[in-house]
Every structure is written in C-alpha cells, then in structure tokens.
Design an enzyme around this catalytic site. Structure first.
Site, PDB file in Angstrom:
ATOM      1  N   ASP A  45       0.818  -1.214   0.000  1.00  0.00           N
ATOM      2  CA  ASP A  45       0.000   0.000   0.000  1.00  0.00           C
ATOM      3  C   ASP A  45       0.851   1.262   0.000  1.00  0.00           C
ATOM      4  O   ASP A  45       1.496   1.589   1.002  1.00  0.00           O
ATOM      5  CB  ASP A  45      -0.925  -0.005   1.219  1.00  0.00           C
ATOM      6  CG  ASP A  45      -1.971   1.096   1.164  1.00  0.00           C
ATOM      7  OD1 ASP A  45      -2.010   1.834   0.173  1.00  0.00           O
ATOM      8  OD2 ASP A  45      -2.756   1.193   2.114  1.00  0.00           O
ATOM      9  N   ASP A  57      -1.556   5.754  -6.648  1.00  0.00           N
ATOM     10  CA  ASP A  57      -1.912   4.926  -5.497  1.00  0.00           C
ATOM     11  C   ASP A  57      -2.084   3.476  -5.913  1.00  0.00           C
ATOM     12  O   ASP A  57      -2.851   3.169  -6.825  1.00  0.00           O
ATOM     13  CB  ASP A  57      -3.199   5.458  -4.859  1.00  0.00           C
ATOM     14  CG  ASP A  57      -3.591   4.682  -3.610  1.00  0.00           C
ATOM     15  OD1 ASP A  57      -2.693   4.355  -2.810  1.00  0.00           O
ATOM     16  OD2 ASP A  57      -4.790   4.392  -3.438  1.00  0.00           O
TER      17      ASP A  57
END
Length: 516
Positions: A177, A396
């Site tokens: 992440d 992201d």
C-alpha cells in the site's frame, strides 16, 4: 529558352522530392495513434478463470526459491491457499466486480477524508493522539526485492507481497500500500482477527520481537497512539498521558470501517532473498477487523517517516502490478541506487511532487489527458496542487479505478463515447456510466487514452487498462470515475503491466510499460 525552362522544372521537381523525403518520416513519427485494440476474448476468459479457480490449502506457495532475486507465482485470494476460502468466493464475475467497486469507493472516501483532515479537518479516534514528532531512522540497506500479487479479487482492491517477518522468518502475505505509512500484521493472542491465508503471527516465537516504549521516536510519530502500563489488565486502555513508562499502543483506522489495534514494536523483516532488515517498527495487531481478508497485514510504502521505504532509507523503489485477474508474478524492488537501475530506463518520467502537509502520498505532475490522440480541454488547475496543499494527482497502488475531478472526467468520457459511437452501448454498472455490450465481439478498436506529463511526455495506456469486463456476459465499462474531492487518483487498473518507479533522490516517477 525552352531547354532552360525544362532544366529548371526538373530541378524544382528534384528539390520537391527531396523535401518530401525529408519531411514525410518526421510527420509519421509524430502522428499520434488514435485507436487501440481490446482483445475481448482474452480478457473475458481471464476474468472467468479468476472466479472459477479453486485453491488448494494442502500445497502452499513457495516463499524463497534462491538466495538471489525471487520471482514467485503470487495470486489474489482466489489463487491463494486459504483455510475456509470458499466463504469469501463470489458466485460470478459481476458479484466480484461489485464487491471490488464497493471497497474501492470506501478506499477513495478514506483517502479524500485523510487529505481533508491534513488540510485542517478534525480527527476523531478512540485513542489519545500524541504530539507528532519525526522519527529518526538511519538504517542502511542493500537492494531489496520481493514479489507482488494481484489482490483485487480478494475484495480489497489491493496488491500483495510475500514478506518474511521475525526470526526465524515467517512468510506472510501482506497488502502492498503506497497510501499508508504504518506496517502491521495480525498477532497472537487475537481478541478479534479476520481470516487470513497464513497462520497468525506469534510474537513470542520470534527472538527479534521487541515492544517499543511510549517515549520512543517511532511511537511519537504515530498519528494515533497510547501507553499501556505493564501492570494494567486492560490491553487497549490509553493512558492519561505520555509519560514514556509503558509500551506503545497503535491504532490505524480506514475509511471503510476496517481498523487494527495493538502493540507497536520493532521486528526483523525479510523481502525475497535479501538480507534481513532488523529494527523495523511495525504494528502487532490483536484486534483487527475489515477488508483485509486473506492477507496477514499491510506493508506500508507511503512517504511518511514510519513507512518501510523511509525506515530503510530507500533511495528508490519500484513495482509492477500484474493484471487484477491474473495469477502471474511480478516484483517489488526497494533501495536500488536509482529508479532506472530498478527497472531499466523508464519509458516515461514525470515530476514526483510532495505535499508538505501530507507526506504519505506520492503526487505526480500530470499536465493533461488525450483521447484518440487529441488533447482534452481541461484546465491545468484540475491537476494542480495549490499552495495550501489541496488538489493534485497521486499515484496509489490501493485504489483500483482512476478518479478525476468531475469536469476532467466528463471531458474524457464524452470524447471516449464520441470515438465509440459504433459500439453497442448498455446501461451503467455501479460507479461506471459508460458501458458496452461486447458479447458478440472477439476484439474491438477503441480510442487511445494517454496521460501527459511535462516535457511532452506521454504514457499511452493499453486498452485493457481502461475498458474492463464487469460481468461474464461481455459487458465492458470505461474504468474511470468522477470525484467531487479536489484530489485526483491514478489507480491500479490503469497501472497494470507497467513498472512504476519512485526515484526518491531525484524526485521522479517513472512508467515503463511491459516491464513486469
């Protein structure tokens, strides 16, 4: 006189032919591609395999194949050996798609809320925040490489890496992440633990596990932390203050309702065949709930001081995200000398921008978008970060579908619809409003979609990275969505099959297609 005229005419024609030869190649070289081919049969077949695959818990995937770089066959939840995995399976591909989109919407809400909070909002938590102070981490490491797995079909919209935790190392699947700074794993004893593929980590079995005190720099760098007195019978009760006399507790909450609470400690971590990295601050979660089904925890790759790249003083890192429905493997490389060394010279580079009020996210200097070779009329302010830190575009790994400000999305959608007028349209699905019935097609030509960066640099996306199947019947949708938030997000569907490198030393983001 006629002879002179003839000679002059021949000379003129000769010069004209030279001029044509010299200019024609340049024109063809700079002529933008207007269409891309989508292989409907191949993408639909892969989608069907993703929901029909039955994992075997009796044959766990290997972790370390050699002492050098590893290339493992890593998989999403439907491909992972898992105890009781049938409880998390979906009856068909549309059900899987809707689950992905629900979780993706929650992810985007969490990112938007975090950005708003950093720009002046108010946080509400169950633990008492401790004054933020930059953690000092000087650990130097060599190049580290580890594997990445598509985890979108695990319902979280994330990708996963196989990481060794503790001494002796326990191989665990962890969410990869770039939008988080705190790494954590589920730990025994479990007050509440969700189902994961690997056995839950037992810190008492690791000789390198060491709880952090409340006055440690790592504890003070948490957004939310608390102290637990060793004599207290309550594991999660925050202390009245930060006296430093006790162990550090952490809490991380996500916008979808997921959270993890537990002890903050240092532990040894091993990625691939690299040397173990000791003293890494991670959360040891005893109470964990939410959408991380299948993974043991989260490996934080954000830009904050507690992220894994920051703790090992990484000069760069890169990853390549395999197709969301594919069992194929790819790699995550950290602490290579430069991003170019990690993946070869990137085909496209863009400025890596940082937000002084929000260190976690990696902002990229996007200047425009083209459809069918034509630049869209989008004001530069749609992609810019203003002086307050609002707006901008982040890259992201955890968001699936790229989000654009409403005006930018409308311009892209309208141009794409104009270029696909010959395709049979159908009703929208969830957050997608531009969908097509391609059930009778084996392949189709669609307008190209490209991101543009400063210096006339262009990243042209493969058709399968923006027109994706949403069911098993041949319904495909444009995989972009509007957002009312000022922050835009380049999601992992658009990053598929492209090695994305973050050169932290030189503030560059690199995009290298077909380098997984």
């Amino acid at each position: 006189m006629a002879e002179d005229d003839t000679r002059r005419l021949h000379s003129f024609l000769f010069l004209l032919s030279l001029l044509t030869l010299s200019t024609s190649p340049a024109v063809s070289r700079h002529h933008p591609a207007t269409t891309a081919t989508l292989d409907v049969s191949a993408t639909l077949a892969q989608a069907l395999r993703a929901v029909s695959f039955v994992p075997s818990s009796s044959h766990p995937l290997p972790y370390n194949l050699s002492a050098a770089a590893i290339f493992l066959s890593l998989h999403s939840r439907d491909f992972l050996p898992s105890h009781g995995s049938a409880a998390h399976r979906h009856p068909d591909y549309k059900s899987l798609t809707l689950a992905r989109l629900r979780r993706d919407a929650a992810r985007v809400r969490a990112i938007s809320a975090r950005a708003a909070l950093a720009l002046g909002g108010v946080a509400t938590t169950d633990l008492k925040p401790i004054e933020e102070e930059k953690a000092v981490q000087t650990a130097a490491g060599e190049a580290i490489e580890g594997p990445i797995v598509s985890g979108t079909s695990m319902g979280s919209g994330e990708y996963f890496s196989r990481v060794g935790v503790g001494n002796p190392a326990r191989a665990l699947y962890m969410v990869l992440d770039t939008g988080s700074d705190v790494s954590w794993i589920q730990c025994q004893p479990c007050a509440d633990c969700y189902q994961q593929s690997d056995p839950v980590f037992d810190p008492t079995a690791s000789s390198s596990y060491s709880p952090l005190s409340c006055d440690s720099s790592q504890c003070r760098s948490l957004d939310v932390s608390a102290c637990r007195n060793s004599s207290s019978s309550s594991l999660y009760s925050p202390s009245a203050g930060s006296s430093g006399e006790g162990n550090c507790l952490y809490q991380v909450s996500y916008g979808d309702g997921s959270y993890t609470v537990g002890d903050f400690a240092t532990e040894t971590m091993t990625l691939g065949g690299s040397d173990p990295v000791s003293g890494v601050a991670i959360g040891c979660g005893h109470d964990n709930e939410g959408l991380f089904v299948g993974a043991a925890g989260l490996l934080a790759l954000g830009g904050g001081s507690l992220s894994f790249p920051s703790q090992i003083s990484a000069r760069s890192f890169s990853y390549c995200l395999v197709d969301r429905d594919s069992p194929a493997s790819s790699t995550l490389d950290l602490n290579v000398a430069t991003a170019q060394a990690a993946a070869g010279a990137p085909a496209v580079t863009a400025p890596l921008l940082r937000n002084r009020r929000l260190a976690t996210f990696y902002y990229v200097g996007l200047t425009g978008i083209s459809v069918g070779g034509q630049m869209l009329t989008i004001p530069p302010s749609a992609f810019a970060m203003d002086e307050s830190g609002s707006g901008g575009v982040i890259v992201d790994s955890g968001t699936a579908v790229t989000r654009l400000q409403s005006a930018a999305y409308t311009a892209l959608r309208d141009a794409f619809q104009a270029g696909t007028a010959s395709l049979p349209s159908t009703s929208g699905v969830s957050l997608f409003d531009t969908c097509y019935d391609l059930s009778s097609r084996t392949s189709v030509e669609v307008p190209t979609v490209a991101f543009h960066f400063s210096g006339r640099r262009e990243l042209r996306l493969p058709a399968k990275n923006y027109l994706i199947p949403v069911d098993s019947a041949g319904t495909y949708c444009l995989a972009f969505a509007p957002t009312s938030a000022p922050l835009s997000i380049i999601g992992n569907v658009q990053q598929q099959g492209t090695r994305v490198s973050f050169d932290l030393e030189n503030s560059l983001v690199g995009f290298t297609p077909n380098k997984c």
